[in-house]
Design a protein around this motif. Structure first.
Motif, PDB file in Angstrom:
ATOM      1  N   LEU A  65       0.833  -1.204   0.000  1.00 57.72           N
ATOM      2  CA  LEU A  65       0.000   0.000   0.000  1.00 57.72           C
ATOM      3  C   LEU A  65       0.867   1.253   0.000  1.00 57.72           C
ATOM      4  O   LEU A  65       0.610   2.211  -0.749  1.00 57.72           O
ATOM      5  N   ILE A 195      -3.685   0.177  -9.096  1.00 58.24           N
ATOM      6  CA  ILE A 195      -3.984  -1.249  -9.248  1.00 58.24           C
ATOM      7  C   ILE A 195      -2.797  -1.973  -9.865  1.00 58.24           C
ATOM      8  O   ILE A 195      -2.391  -3.052  -9.410  1.00 58.24           O
ATOM      9  N   ASN A 199      -0.754  -4.787  -7.603  1.00 55.55           N
ATOM     10  CA  ASN A 199      -0.839  -6.198  -7.999  1.00 55.55           C
ATOM     11  C   ASN A 199       0.363  -6.675  -8.807  1.00 55.55           C
ATOM     12  O   ASN A 199       0.386  -7.831  -9.233  1.00 55.55           O
ATOM     13  N   MET A 237      -9.964 -11.742  -2.020  1.00 55.75           N
ATOM     14  CA  MET A 237      -9.974 -10.401  -1.433  1.00 55.75           C
ATOM     15  C   MET A 237      -9.301  -9.393  -2.355  1.00 55.75           C
ATOM     16  O   MET A 237      -9.768  -8.255  -2.507  1.00 55.75           O
ATOM     17  N   LEU A 238      -8.197  -9.805  -2.999  1.00 56.03           N
ATOM     18  CA  LEU A 238      -7.531  -8.913  -3.946  1.00 56.03           C
ATOM     19  C   LEU A 238      -8.402  -8.664  -5.169  1.00 56.03           C
ATOM     20  O   LEU A 238      -8.449  -7.547  -5.698  1.00 56.03           O
ATOM     21  N   GLY A 241     -11.118  -6.143  -4.244  1.00 57.25           N
ATOM     22  CA  GLY A 241     -10.560  -4.788  -4.194  1.00 57.25           C
ATOM     23  C   GLY A 241     -10.330  -4.218  -5.578  1.00 57.25           C
ATOM     24  O   GLY A 241     -10.633  -3.046  -5.849  1.00 57.25           O
ATOM     25  N   THR A 242      -9.818  -5.056  -6.488  1.00 58.00           N
ATOM     26  CA  THR A 242      -9.575  -4.589  -7.851  1.00 58.00           C
ATOM     27  C   THR A 242     -10.880  -4.270  -8.570  1.00 58.00           C
ATOM     28  O   THR A 242     -10.980  -3.258  -9.288  1.00 58.00           O
ATOM     29  N   ILE A 244     -13.704  -3.298  -7.244  1.00 61.27           N
ATOM     30  CA  ILE A 244     -14.250  -2.042  -6.706  1.00 61.27           C
ATOM     31  C   ILE A 244     -13.566  -0.833  -7.336  1.00 61.27           C
ATOM     32  O   ILE A 244     -14.212   0.141  -7.748  1.00 61.27           O
ATOM     33  N   LEU A 245     -12.225  -0.916  -7.449  1.00 56.79           N
ATOM     34  CA  LEU A 245     -11.494   0.207  -8.050  1.00 56.79           C
ATOM     35  C   LEU A 245     -11.852   0.368  -9.526  1.00 56.79           C
ATOM     36  O   LEU A 245     -11.989   1.497 -10.016  1.00 56.79           O
TER      37      LEU A 245
END
Length: 259
Positions: A65, A195, A199, A237-238, A241-242, A244-245
């Motif tokens: 992060l 992103i 990643n 989970m990753l 998150g991706t 959502i972005l």
């Protein structure tokens, strides 16, 4: 009509080929067995809770992060003026520079990672954290220039010239007229670059070192010695998150304008 049916079937097979592995990952993350198994025999959420009990994942998450935010913010600082210059002015070598800044998005990640390793670690001998940050900055910059440049090419620069005629300086007009009109493009470029940085595996794999390991690299190392559904749970989970972005990018600028 036959051609359309054949094309539809072909597209369906391609989508199935792409999404079925993701479907298996999601399903196996809820399996009760201590090893990854498909189809699953029991249902549990425990593997998602177990992700937060592994300190290595937590530490590497905060490092990823921090690296991603710093690299993307630095890329924005450099990329926005660069995109403005490439969109606003016509000068010799302009097309070459556009293609040059896009080259890291075309070249395979392993090649980029090895090249950055040779340049940053072997030749410049940067410390691990600074070298990793520089590598992520370099892979984030093309996304900033591409997306912000796309947004600027849709901007009518006559409003900036109108500000000049009304007494505004070039710098004041840039900050008060240009930037507010491309704010959605800046936000979308930040998300896309973030992103890609968060990643990223190839560049992080080459530039990481003892005590400085990003989350994707740590996950790859974990898989070498463990084969439990924690890997699937963390991957899900990753992915969430991706997704959502990407939805935020679609809502602000639109993915079609990025291509």
């Amino acid at each position: 009509m036959r051609k359309q049916k054949g094309l539809t079937l072909f597209a369906f097979i391609i989508f199935l080929f792409l999404f079925f592995p993701l479907f298996i990952i999601v399903v196996t993350s809820f399996g009760s067995n201590p090893t990854i198994q498909f189809p699953i025999e029991g249902f549990t959420f425990n593997w998602y809770a177990n992700v937060f009990q592994i300190s290595g994942f937590i530490e590497s998450f905060w490092l990823s992060l921090r690296i991603s935010l710093l690299a993307t913010s630095s890329a924005l600082t450099i990329g926005i003026p660069a995109a403005y210059g490439l969109s606003r002015y016509n000068f010799p070598g302009r097309n070459f520079l556009k293609n040059f800044f896009l080259s890291p998005t075309i070249i395979p990640g392993v090649v980029v990672g090895f090249s950055l390793f040779q340049f940053i670690v072997i030749r410049l001998q940067f410390p691990i954290f600074q070298g990793l940050l520089l590598g992520h900055f370099l892979i984030s910059l093309p996304y900033i220039i591409r997306v912000v440049g796309s947004s600027m090419e849709q901007l009518d620069f006559s409003i900036e010239e109108a500000a000049w005629t009304l007494g505004s300086t070039r710098i004041a007009a840039f900050f008060k007229v240009v930037l507010p009109n491309i704010s959605s493009g800046i936000f979308a470029s930040f998300m896309l670059a973030f992103i890609n940085s968060f990643n990223n595996i190839p560049v992080s794999q080459f530039l990481s070192g003892p005590g400085v390991t990003t989350l994707p690299t740590n996950l790859m190392s974990y898989i070498e010695y463990n084969y439990d559904p924690i890997v699937s749970a963390l991957s899900v989970m990753l992915m969430i998150g991706t997704i959502i972005l990407m939805i935020l990018i679609e809502k602000t600028l639109g993915l079609a304008s990025i291509s």
